[in-house]
Design a protein around this motif. Sequence first.
Motif, PDB file in Angstrom:
ATOM      1  N   ARG A   1     -37.870  -4.962  69.380  1.00  0.00           N
ATOM      2  CA  ARG A   1     -37.664  -6.361  69.769  1.00  0.00           C
ATOM      3  C   ARG A   1     -38.751  -6.807  70.753  1.00  0.00           C
ATOM      4  O   ARG A   1     -39.342  -7.863  70.602  1.00  0.00           O
ATOM      5  CB  ARG A   1     -36.265  -6.536  70.370  1.00  0.00           C
ATOM      6  N   THR A   2     -39.031  -5.961  71.736  1.00  0.00           N
ATOM      7  CA  THR A   2     -40.068  -6.286  72.717  1.00  0.00           C
ATOM      8  C   THR A   2     -41.423  -6.440  72.044  1.00  0.00           C
ATOM      9  O   THR A   2     -42.165  -7.385  72.327  1.00  0.00           O
ATOM     10  CB  THR A   2     -40.137  -5.185  73.796  1.00  0.00           C
ATOM     11  N   ALA A   3     -41.747  -5.522  71.133  1.00  0.00           N
ATOM     12  CA  ALA A   3     -43.032  -5.576  70.435  1.00  0.00           C
ATOM     13  C   ALA A   3     -43.163  -6.863  69.618  1.00  0.00           C
ATOM     14  O   ALA A   3     -44.204  -7.519  69.647  1.00  0.00           O
ATOM     15  CB  ALA A   3     -43.202  -4.357  69.537  1.00  0.00           C
ATOM     16  N   LEU A   4     -42.108  -7.227  68.900  1.00  0.00           N
ATOM     17  CA  LEU A   4     -42.169  -8.450  68.090  1.00  0.00           C
ATOM     18  C   LEU A   4     -42.298  -9.698  68.959  1.00  0.00           C
ATOM     19  O   LEU A   4     -43.046 -10.624  68.625  1.00  0.00           O
ATOM     20  CB  LEU A   4     -40.932  -8.561  67.196  1.00  0.00           C
TER      21      LEU A   4
ATOM     22  N   GLY B   1     -31.241  -9.261  68.103  1.00  0.00           N
ATOM     23  CA  GLY B   1     -30.321  -8.436  68.874  1.00  0.00           C
ATOM     24  C   GLY B   1     -29.960  -7.141  68.175  1.00  0.00           C
ATOM     25  O   GLY B   1     -29.571  -6.170  68.827  1.00  0.00           O
ATOM     26  N   THR B   2     -30.075  -7.099  66.851  1.00  0.00           N
ATOM     27  CA  THR B   2     -29.746  -5.873  66.109  1.00  0.00           C
ATOM     28  C   THR B   2     -30.890  -4.858  66.136  1.00  0.00           C
ATOM     29  O   THR B   2     -30.677  -3.698  65.799  1.00  0.00           O
ATOM     30  CB  THR B   2     -29.406  -6.190  64.643  1.00  0.00           C
ATOM     31  N   LEU B   3     -32.075  -5.298  66.529  1.00  0.00           N
ATOM     32  CA  LEU B   3     -33.230  -4.394  66.547  1.00  0.00           C
ATOM     33  C   LEU B   3     -33.218  -3.529  67.801  1.00  0.00           C
ATOM     34  O   LEU B   3     -32.687  -3.941  68.839  1.00  0.00           O
ATOM     35  CB  LEU B   3     -34.536  -5.204  66.508  1.00  0.00           C
ATOM     36  N   PRO B   4     -33.827  -2.344  67.724  1.00  0.00           N
ATOM     37  CA  PRO B   4     -33.973  -1.526  68.945  1.00  0.00           C
ATOM     38  C   PRO B   4     -34.811  -2.275  69.988  1.00  0.00           C
ATOM     39  O   PRO B   4     -35.629  -3.130  69.648  1.00  0.00           O
ATOM     40  CB  PRO B   4     -34.707  -0.281  68.456  1.00  0.00           C
TER      41      PRO B   4
ATOM     42  N   LEU C   1     -39.549  -6.199  58.568  1.00  0.00           N
ATOM     43  CA  LEU C   1     -38.795  -6.080  57.316  1.00  0.00           C
ATOM     44  C   LEU C   1     -37.296  -6.180  57.579  1.00  0.00           C
ATOM     45  O   LEU C   1     -36.566  -6.885  56.865  1.00  0.00           O
ATOM     46  CB  LEU C   1     -39.140  -4.776  56.610  1.00  0.00           C
ATOM     47  N   ARG C   2     -36.822  -5.458  58.598  1.00  0.00           N
ATOM     48  CA  ARG C   2     -35.397  -5.529  58.941  1.00  0.00           C
ATOM     49  C   ARG C   2     -35.000  -6.935  59.355  1.00  0.00           C
ATOM     50  O   ARG C   2     -33.929  -7.431  58.962  1.00  0.00           O
ATOM     51  CB  ARG C   2     -35.068  -4.555  60.075  1.00  0.00           C
ATOM     52  N   LEU C   3     -35.854  -7.587  60.125  1.00  0.00           N
ATOM     53  CA  LEU C   3     -35.573  -8.951  60.575  1.00  0.00           C
ATOM     54  C   LEU C   3     -35.528  -9.906  59.375  1.00  0.00           C
ATOM     55  O   LEU C   3     -34.633 -10.736  59.272  1.00  0.00           O
ATOM     56  CB  LEU C   3     -36.659  -9.375  61.571  1.00  0.00           C
ATOM     57  N   ARG C   4     -36.487  -9.761  58.480  1.00  0.00           N
ATOM     58  CA  ARG C   4     -36.524 -10.608  57.280  1.00  0.00           C
ATOM     59  C   ARG C   4     -35.279 -10.403  56.427  1.00  0.00           C
ATOM     60  O   ARG C   4     -34.662 -11.369  55.965  1.00  0.00           O
ATOM     61  CB  ARG C   4     -37.787 -10.279  56.473  1.00  0.00           C
ATOM     62  N   ASP C   5     -34.884  -9.144  56.223  1.00  0.00           N
ATOM     63  CA  ASP C   5     -33.694  -8.849  55.424  1.00  0.00           C
ATOM     64  C   ASP C   5     -32.441  -9.408  56.100  1.00  0.00           C
ATOM     65  O   ASP C   5     -31.552  -9.952  55.448  1.00  0.00           O
ATOM     66  CB  ASP C   5     -33.543  -7.348  55.205  1.00  0.00           C
TER      67      ASP C   5
ATOM     68  N   ALA D   1     -49.423  -0.401  74.671  1.00  0.00           N
ATOM     69  CA  ALA D   1     -49.406   0.071  76.057  1.00  0.00           C
ATOM     70  C   ALA D   1     -48.125  -0.354  76.775  1.00  0.00           C
ATOM     71  O   ALA D   1     -47.553   0.415  77.552  1.00  0.00           O
ATOM     72  CB  ALA D   1     -50.630  -0.454  76.805  1.00  0.00           C
ATOM     73  N   ALA D   2     -47.656  -1.552  76.488  1.00  0.00           N
ATOM     74  CA  ALA D   2     -46.459  -2.067  77.164  1.00  0.00           C
ATOM     75  C   ALA D   2     -45.204  -1.284  76.795  1.00  0.00           C
ATOM     76  O   ALA D   2     -44.317  -1.098  77.623  1.00  0.00           O
ATOM     77  CB  ALA D   2     -46.261  -3.548  76.842  1.00  0.00           C
ATOM     78  N   ILE D   3     -45.138  -0.818  75.543  1.00  0.00           N
ATOM     79  CA  ILE D   3     -43.927  -0.095  75.125  1.00  0.00           C
ATOM     80  C   ILE D   3     -44.130   1.413  75.142  1.00  0.00           C
ATOM     81  O   ILE D   3     -43.207   2.167  74.819  1.00  0.00           O
ATOM     82  CB  ILE D   3     -43.430  -0.571  73.741  1.00  0.00           C
ATOM     83  N   GLY D   4     -45.339   1.856  75.500  1.00  0.00           N
ATOM     84  CA  GLY D   4     -45.592   3.283  75.656  1.00  0.00           C
ATOM     85  C   GLY D   4     -45.734   4.050  74.360  1.00  0.00           C
ATOM     86  O   GLY D   4     -45.278   5.193  74.264  1.00  0.00           O
TER      87      GLY D   4
END
Length: 182
Positions: free
Chosen positions: A139-142, A132-135, A174-178, A156-159
């Motif tokens: 988040r969609t890409a992950l 939820g803290t990610l843009p 990296l942000r998610l891991r931290d 392609a999905a996120i343009g």
Amino acid sequence: MTAATFQRTACGSTPPRPAGSMARDIATSMFERHHDELCRAALRVCRDPETAEDLVQEALLRLMVEVDTKGSPDNVRAWLHRVVTNLALSLGRRATVSRRYAGALVCRDEPATPEAVVLDHEASLALAAALGTLPEAARTALLLAASGYPGAEIAAAIGRSDTATRTMMSRARLRLRDSLAA
């Protein structure tokens, strides 16, 4: 050429051979000519006769597809050896990854303990909060990557471009891991 033969071929009474038939003929002749040599090469790499035979069969199937789509390779023997080698390397990589993650697989032999259920639920909540803290795009890409989508489809999905998507996903991981470590 006799007049009858000329007339049959000129008038088209002799049906043309389908493209798949030519590919089968080429693959069959290559199979007969190089099968033992390819099996020995595959066996040296994978050390299992059944797997070696499977790799050779897959290489010959790929040869049929290659002949159907692009035509016969310039050096069929070298092409087959390269395909067998690549297939063996891919098989080895997949085996290494599966061995590495085999312990992480869920064992369904015995029911989960209440403590394990609570810990899994807490881990899921922590992951959801960290995501939820990610843009939104990150988040969609992950989530798409975790679902098995290839990088090009995610981009392609996120343009975004493939390169920009890979960079964004790496930074998001990296942000998610931290976030999860804290």
